[in-house]
Each structure stands twice: as C-alpha cells, then as structure tokens.
Design a protein around this motif. Structure first.
Motif, PDB file in Angstrom:
ATOM      1  N   HIS A   1       0.888  -1.346   0.151  1.00 35.30           N
ATOM      2  CA  HIS A   1       0.041  -0.021   0.096  1.00 35.30           C
ATOM      3  C   HIS A   1       0.824   1.343   0.152  1.00 35.30           C
ATOM      4  CE1 HIS A   1      -2.400  -3.064   2.280  1.00 35.30           C
ATOM      5  NE2 HIS A   1      -3.500  -2.660   1.256  1.00 35.30           N
TER       6      HIS A   1
ATOM      7  N   TYR B   1     -15.157   2.893  -0.084  1.00 33.22           N
ATOM      8  CA  TYR B   1     -14.501   4.392  -0.241  1.00 33.22           C
ATOM      9  C   TYR B   1     -15.652   5.188  -0.082  1.00 33.22           C
ATOM     10  CZ  TYR B   1     -10.750   1.254  -1.683  1.00 33.22           C
ATOM     11  OH  TYR B   1      -9.537   0.615  -1.631  1.00 33.22           O
TER      12      TYR B   1
ATOM     13  N   ASP C   1     -11.666  -4.553   3.912  1.00 36.66           N
ATOM     14  CA  ASP C   1     -11.517  -3.242   4.395  1.00 36.66           C
ATOM     15  C   ASP C   1     -12.455  -2.986   5.384  1.00 36.66           C
ATOM     16  OD1 ASP C   1     -10.377  -0.827   4.396  1.00 36.66           O
ATOM     17  OD2 ASP C   1     -11.413  -0.372   2.189  1.00 36.66           O
TER      18      ASP C   1
ATOM     19  N   HIS D   1     -14.351  -6.323  -1.617  1.00 36.08           N
ATOM     20  CA  HIS D   1     -13.255  -6.020  -1.144  1.00 36.08           C
ATOM     21  C   HIS D   1     -12.791  -4.753  -0.666  1.00 36.08           C
ATOM     22  CE1 HIS D   1      -8.889  -7.713  -0.935  1.00 36.08           C
ATOM     23  NE2 HIS D   1      -8.698  -6.367  -1.155  1.00 36.08           N
ATOM     24  N   GLY D   2     -12.680  -3.524  -1.232  1.00 35.54           N
ATOM     25  CA  GLY D   2     -12.377  -2.162  -0.988  1.00 35.54           C
ATOM     26  C   GLY D   2     -13.609  -1.380  -0.774  1.00 35.54           C
TER      27      GLY D   2
ATOM     28  N   GLY E   1      -2.474  -1.498  -3.093  1.00 31.15           N
ATOM     29  CA  GLY E   1      -3.158  -0.385  -2.805  1.00 31.15           C
ATOM     30  C   GLY E   1      -2.546   0.823  -3.160  1.00 31.15           C
TER      31      GLY E   1
ATOM     32  N   HIS F   1      -3.950   3.924   5.610  1.00 31.46           N
ATOM     33  CA  HIS F   1      -4.361   3.019   4.514  1.00 31.46           C
ATOM     34  C   HIS F   1      -4.431   3.848   3.282  1.00 31.46           C
ATOM     35  CE1 HIS F   1      -5.957  -0.427   2.412  1.00 31.46           C
ATOM     36  NE2 HIS F   1      -7.295   0.142   2.374  1.00 31.46           N
TER      37      HIS F   1
ATOM     38  N   HIS G   1      -6.732  -4.527   7.918  1.00 33.12           N
ATOM     39  CA  HIS G   1      -7.199  -3.291   7.488  1.00 33.12           C
ATOM     40  C   HIS G   1      -8.438  -2.871   8.994  1.00 33.12           C
ATOM     41  CE1 HIS G   1      -6.859  -5.192   3.498  1.00 33.12           C
ATOM     42  NE2 HIS G   1      -6.581  -3.969   3.265  1.00 33.12           N
TER      43      HIS G   1
ATOM     44  N   ASP H   1      -9.545  -3.568  -6.765  1.00 33.35           N
ATOM     45  CA  ASP H   1      -9.236  -3.781  -5.465  1.00 33.35           C
ATOM     46  C   ASP H   1      -9.315  -2.599  -4.742  1.00 33.35           C
ATOM     47  OD1 ASP H   1      -7.588  -6.283  -4.283  1.00 33.35           O
ATOM     48  OD2 ASP H   1      -6.718  -4.252  -3.668  1.00 33.35           O
ATOM     49  N   MET H   2      -8.073  -2.125  -4.409  1.00 33.35           N
ATOM     50  CA  MET H   2      -7.728  -0.908  -3.289  1.00 33.35           C
ATOM     51  C   MET H   2      -7.569   0.507  -4.274  1.00 33.35           C
ATOM     52  SD  MET H   2      -8.260  -1.713  -0.429  1.00 33.35           S
ATOM     53  CE  MET H   2      -8.562  -3.241   0.604  1.00 33.35           C
TER      54      MET H   2
END
Length: 367
Positions: A92, A264, A220, A261-262, A348, A362, A176, A305-306
């Motif tokens: 990341h 936001y 996450d 997964h991620g 990441g 993160h 996470h 993903d991230m």
C-alpha cells in the motif's frame, strides 16, 4: 523514468526532515449545524484541501507487489509520469498523519519508503517489521503497523517509526482498520480467521473479538458518516457486514457482489463504493438506507481492488489486482474512463492529494 536505488537514497534527505517534525493535535472538530447529523467526512468535500497539500501535483501512486516498484500517473492526463524501485512486495501507499509524506509499505523486505508528494521522489527506507498496512492514531502520536504475518499490531513513534508497543492479537491476518468517530477505539479485520478486533486506542489493547461467520474473510473497514456503524467487506460472503459501533455487534449484512473487497465513501457522504474484486463490479451502498442503490460493471470484467476517490470526487481510481491495470471510473455514471497498464500485481494505490485535515492511514482515510 526508472529511479535507481542510488537516486532513491539521495532523495531521502527531504523526507527525513519531514519525519522529524513532531506531530501536533488534530484540528478541533467543527460542530454540525443544528438539526443536521454529524459527519466524520465533513472535511473531505471536493476542493477542501489542507494548506499543507495545496500545490501538490495531482498524482496516483501505484505499488506493484510483483515487480517491486511504484508507478506514478498524472490524474489529469492519465499519463505515466514516473516509476521507481522500492523494496520487496510493496502493498500500500499511505499518506502520513500530517499529510506531508507518502509511505510505501514494503511487506517482504520489512521497510517503509517515504515519498515526497511535492516531487514524487522516494527517500531513504526505514526498517519496520512486516508492514502489510499502516495507520495513524487521530492525535498523530503513533503509527500503527498491521503486521499480518506476525499476527501483531505494532504501535510506533510516528516521528521516528521506532517500536513503542507490540500487541499480539488473538486472530490470524490483521490487515485493515478504521477508527470510531471519537477515535477512542478502532476495529481491525482479521482476514484469515474471520474475526474483527476492537482495540482501545489509548491503552493500545484488544478489548473485544467478534466472529463474523464460518468461512468469512473480512477485508476493508469503513465507518459510516454519522459514526453509528462500521461497514466490513467480506470477500467470501460477497458483501458487507454492518457492525454497531456502540455495542460491537453484527446488525446486518448487505450483499454487494462476488469478492467484496475495498470500501470508499464518496465526497458527499451519500454512498459507499464497494469494489467487488471477484466479478469486476463496483456497488454503490447507500448510507441512508444501507442498501445497494446501483452497481457499475467494468466492460469485460476485471479485478477492482484498492484505491481512492479524486479530490474533486469525479473519478474513482482502483487497482486491477489480477489484471495488471489501473481503472479510472467516472463517479457520475460508472463509465470506465481509462484502463491503464501497469505491472502484474498492482495493489493499494493512493490518490493524492485528497481533502481532509489529517490522515488515519491506509490508502487515504482522511478526517
């Protein structure tokens, strides 16, 4: 341009100077107008850049875990503007608490590489054990390393990155996390045992364990804008758990898509973007009713993903973990704007700069 190891070491002086500045107390929270609900992301609105980051070039920093380097893109032109070697298996890229430095988490070589976001150049590596992921306490005093393989959560001095306290955890694969609205505790996902940990920030102690479900693989973690619940992506359950922040209990589950997964938040605190890595889609989970409002599907599929959201809120940037690309997705209609080739293992990525007063870590958890 490939930056050699010699150049990376030479570029470390400026970043070293940044690291030595002592952390300061976070700016006081601004009270919500009467009749409105509190919002932990109130300082993350479009254009609300801290004076610290104004003038930083708008870039996307992509760590590639298989080629051991970081690829840099210009957010406006979508062109590659840099590439440099780091240590082994970078996972990341993390903004520091004071927003002045980006840290590359080199998992296998056991170090953190600072990047000066003014120049995009790397500095001198700092040895740190098993830095899979990196967070910061809300007061900026401590860096928190998620030592996934060692089954530890390590608290470091945020100025020197030297160990202060190591916490052996009763789970496997801590990686996470996110903090409560008051910052007095944080939740950590344990990927390989299907648990959540509740950790007291001040005492640096595990104070609770919650089993999500048989076969769960939590990823996450993200706090709701009003601080009432945490959302936890579960890659094997194909959705998001809803965890009551006050009681530390499961109160719901929202199915989003295969391989969730991620997580936001958008720049309006209206939706939570959920990257469904196993089916190449992004779900928009409504904070208001905790339901999926719509789902965007990547043409031809993919492995989102991230990543993070651009400062103006118009583009969601995500790594294509198993497809060797980075996706730039319009947040207006979910249209794929660009599919940018990188190495074989992008992970990441960090969109920088971002709005906010300080970073909790993160790829950009800013408050």
């Amino acid at each position: 341009m490939l930056v050699t190891a010699v150049a990376a070491l030479a570029a470390g002086c400026a970043s070293d100077a940044v690291r030595q500045r002592p952390p300061q107390a976070p700016p006081p929270p601004v009270a919500a107008p009467r009749g409105t609900r509190p919002d932990v992301y109130a300082h993350d609105r479009p254009g609300m850049l801290s004076p610290v980051v104004r003038g930083f070039p708008a870039r996307v920093y992509v760590p590639d875990s298989r080629s051991d380097d970081v690829i840099v893109f210009d957010q406006r032109t979508f062109k590659r503007v840099g590439r440099f070697r780091v240590g082994r298996t970078p996972q990341h890229v993390v903004p520091s608490w004071d927003l002045k430095t980006l840290w590359v988490n080199d998992n296998d070589s056991g170090d953190l590489v600072p990047i000066d976001p003014r120049t995009g150049r790397p500095g001198r590596p700092v040895p740190v054990q098993d830095p899979y992921n990196l967070y910061f306490t809300p007061d900026g005093r401590f860096a928190i390393v998620m030592a996934e393989r060692l089954q530890r959560i390590d608290f470091l001095d945020a100025r020197t990155m030297r160990p202060v306290h190591r916490v052996n955890v009763p789970c496997r694969g801590p990686n996470h996390a996110d903090f409560s609205a008051a910052g007095d505790f944080f939740l950590t996902a344990c990927e390989f045992s299907g648990d959540l940990l509740k950790v007291d920030t001040r005492r640096q102690k595990v104070i609770g364990t919650l089993r999500l479900g048989r076969g769960s693989m939590p990823q996450d973690v993200k706090l709701a804008p009003d601080g009432s619940v945490f959302y936890v992506a579960d890659m094997m359950a194909d959705g998001v758990w809803v965890i009551d922040a006050a009681t530390f209990r499961k109160i719901g589950f929202v199915r989003t898509g295969r391989g969730a997964h991620g997580l936001y938040p958008d720049r309006a605190s209206k939706y939570l973007y959920v990257s469904n890595r196993g089916e190449g889609s992004i779900s928009l989970l409504s904070f208001a009713d905790r339901r999926v409002a719509r789902t965007w599907r990547l043409p031809g599929g993919g492995s989102p993903d991230m990543g993070g959201v651009s400062a103006d809120g118009r583009i969601l940037w995500l790594s294509g973990r198993y497809d060797g690309v980075v996706y730039a997705i319009s947040t207006t209609d979910g249209r794929l704007l660009h599919r940018l080739p990188v190495g074989k293992g992008p992970h990441g990525l960090c969109v920088y700069p971002q709005p906010g007063r300080y970073s909790l870590g993160h790829t950009g958890v800013l408050r």
